[in-house]
Design an enzyme around this catalytic site. Structure first.
Site, PDB file in Angstrom:
ATOM      1  N   ARG A   1       0.837  -1.211   0.000  1.00 60.39           N
ATOM      2  CA  ARG A   1       0.000   0.000   0.000  1.00 60.39           C
ATOM      3  C   ARG A   1       0.865   1.252   0.000  1.00 60.39           C
ATOM      4  O   ARG A   1       0.488   2.283   0.545  1.00 60.39           O
ATOM      5  CB  ARG A   1      -0.924   0.002   1.214  1.00 60.39           C
TER       6      ARG A   1
ATOM      7  N   ASP B   1      11.876  -6.853   7.599  1.00 65.16           N
ATOM      8  CA  ASP B   1      11.529  -5.833   6.607  1.00 65.16           C
ATOM      9  C   ASP B   1      11.362  -4.460   7.246  1.00 65.16           C
ATOM     10  O   ASP B   1      11.176  -3.470   6.534  1.00 65.16           O
ATOM     11  CB  ASP B   1      10.257  -6.221   5.843  1.00 65.16           C
TER      12      ASP B   1
END
Length: 484
Positions: free
Chosen positions: A95, A258
């Site tokens: 997103r 991440d």
């Protein structure tokens, strides 16, 4: 997406150009009724951007990603990652979009990145959207971290989209425009490593490492083994960063690989919060059921994440695997000592102890104080500011023991040194929630007041006494959420 020839901003596409295997060109979704909620004027100036222009329709279009400069190539970045210890080979910007890189007024390359800009090919089952509350939380906490002197991504703006987004309930949508030295993560290297392994060619991995060296650790390029030097530099940066988190009581909440940057900046403020009463087991995240990312576990988790980073660099560090493993193991082994040194130095400063105080005495004072704070459930931030007043001759207002105070006073603590590193104001959880609740209903005044306090965290200000106080007892147990 429209393209403008407006010269108000120039965006480069170095990441997209140099690492196309880790980038997918994409467009932001249009916003039906955009409205600027908050703009970081000081950061805009630092980036060489005109704040008034950013408030214009064209500027808001840039902040939404729907109106980008000519030549810009917005991309969704690919990365993998260990999430709560489990490996996910394909995560990426589900997103989010990297609009491009710009050069700030100091000549530094900075990423301009969006969060909540719509679905990308990495979205999996998500809607690609974000809502006002979590985006403003990142704005608040990232800017507070910057004011505290802790390396972090920055928040440029939050724009309400005018779109309703469904989470547990219907909430107003928003896009966050953030700035970073880059968005290279340990997960970026994990993705490149598996790409290289599948192709039986290390070229992409080498290109990514060279890109990281050039952008963040250029001194590594001069080393006999540049890729080992890159790893050593990231280990050092993360050891320093984790110590700074711990010293102010910051809990990231979701330290997946991440979410660990190669630049050594704090990134992705999801279920983050600042500790109130001192307890190493403190967890705020609603999804961290086992306490993996608890306050006291953060250094060990960072160490583990760096081991995963080391694994990706083995093919570049030495042709012989055993040799490469030995080299990275030795480098990784420096992390605990580097963290301990940074933590110990920081705690000495928080207690106002000079170099004349020997290590054994200082360590005992620190350890005994932390035990005392935990036993008495004392507010962590308030404790150190109270000690600064005690060092000036005031009576303590918090439950320090006479025995501990006597030992500490014998070290002649410097209150001026203490006040330079012990904040008066942090993003208190109850105040953050008050600001987010009000903002979601359209009232931005509590947010503005909170940001005023957080901008100068080490300076007491008249009229902001409530912003220095712990949460009232009726605030209850606090839980944070990712907002995804």
């Amino acid at each position: 997406m429209s393209v403008t020839s407006d010269a108000a901003v120039t965006l480069h596409s170095r990441f997209a150009r140099e690492l196309p295997e880790l980038a997918i060109g994409w467009q932001a979704e249009p916003a039906p009724a955009p409205r600027l909620l908050v703009l970081n004027d000081a950061l805009a100036t630092e980036l060489g951007l005109d704040a008034d222009w950013l408030r214009s329709p064209d500027g808001i279009g840039l902040l939404l990603g729907t109106d980008v400069p000519e030549g810009a190539t917005p991309v969704a970045q690919a990365y993998a990652g260990h999430q709560f210890g489990g490996y996910v080979p394909r995560l990426g910007d589900g997103r989010a979009l990297l609009l491009g890189e710009l050069t700030d007024v100091h000549g530094r390359t900075r990423d301009l990145h969006l969060k909540g800009s719509g679905r990308t090919p990495f979205a999996r089952g998500g809607d690609g959207l974000a809502v006002v509350g979590p985006m403003l939380r990142e704005y608040i906490v990232s800017e507070a971290m910057h004011a505290l002197g802790i390396p972090t991504t920055r928040s440029l703006a939050v724009v309400a989209t005018g779109r309703d987004v469904w989470r547990e309930t219907k909430q107003p949508g928003a896009v966050l425009a953030r700035v970073a030295s880059s968005h290279l993560r340990v997960g970026s290297f994990q993705y490149a490593y598996q790409y290289a392994t599948a192709a039986k060619d290390d070229e992409v991995l080498r290109r990514l490492a060279d890109h990281a060296i050039s952008r963040h650790h250029p001194q590594a390029a001069e080393a006999d083994n540049p890729y080992l030097a890159l790893f050593e530099a990231v280990v050092s940066a993360q050891a320093s960063l984790l110590a700074q988190w711990m010293l102010v009581g910051f809990i990231h909440g979701v330290m997946n690989t991440d979410n660990m940057t190669i630049a050594g900046e704090t990134i992705d403020y999801g279920p983050c919060a600042f500790m109130d009463t001192f307890d190493p087991a403190t967890v705020f995240s609603s999804i961290d059921h086992g306490g993996r990312y608890a306050y006291g576990n953060q250094p060990a988790v960072a160490h583990w994440n760096l081991a995963r980073f080391a694994e990706t660099l083995l093919p570049l560090i030495a042709e012989d695997v055993d040799t490469a493993v030995d080299l990275v193991t030795a480098a990784l082994g420096q992390f605990p000592q580097q963290f301990d040194t940074a933590w110990s130095t920081g705690m000495r400063t928080k207690l106002g102890l000079s170099a004349r105080v020997d290590h054994t005495t200082a360590t005992a004072l620190v350890n005994d104080l932390l035990v005392l704070l935990q036993q008495t459930r004392t507010d962590y931030t308030s404790a150190f500011r109270d000690l600064g007043r005690v060092a000036r001759g005031a009576q303590p207002s918090l439950p320090f023991t006479d025995e501990w105070l006597s030992r500490w006073r014998a070290c002649d603590p410097d209150p001026d040194v203490m006040d330079r590193v012990n904040p008066v104001y942090i993003p208190r959880n109850h105040l953050v929630e008050d600001a987010l609740t009000a903002a979601t209903t359209g009232d931005l005044a509590p947010l503005a007041t909170l940001m005023t306090a957080l901008k100068t965290p080490f300076t007491e200000r008249a009229g902001f006494e409530a912003h220095a106080a712990p949460a009232p007892e009726d605030f209850g147990p606090y839980r944070t959420f990712c907002g995804t």
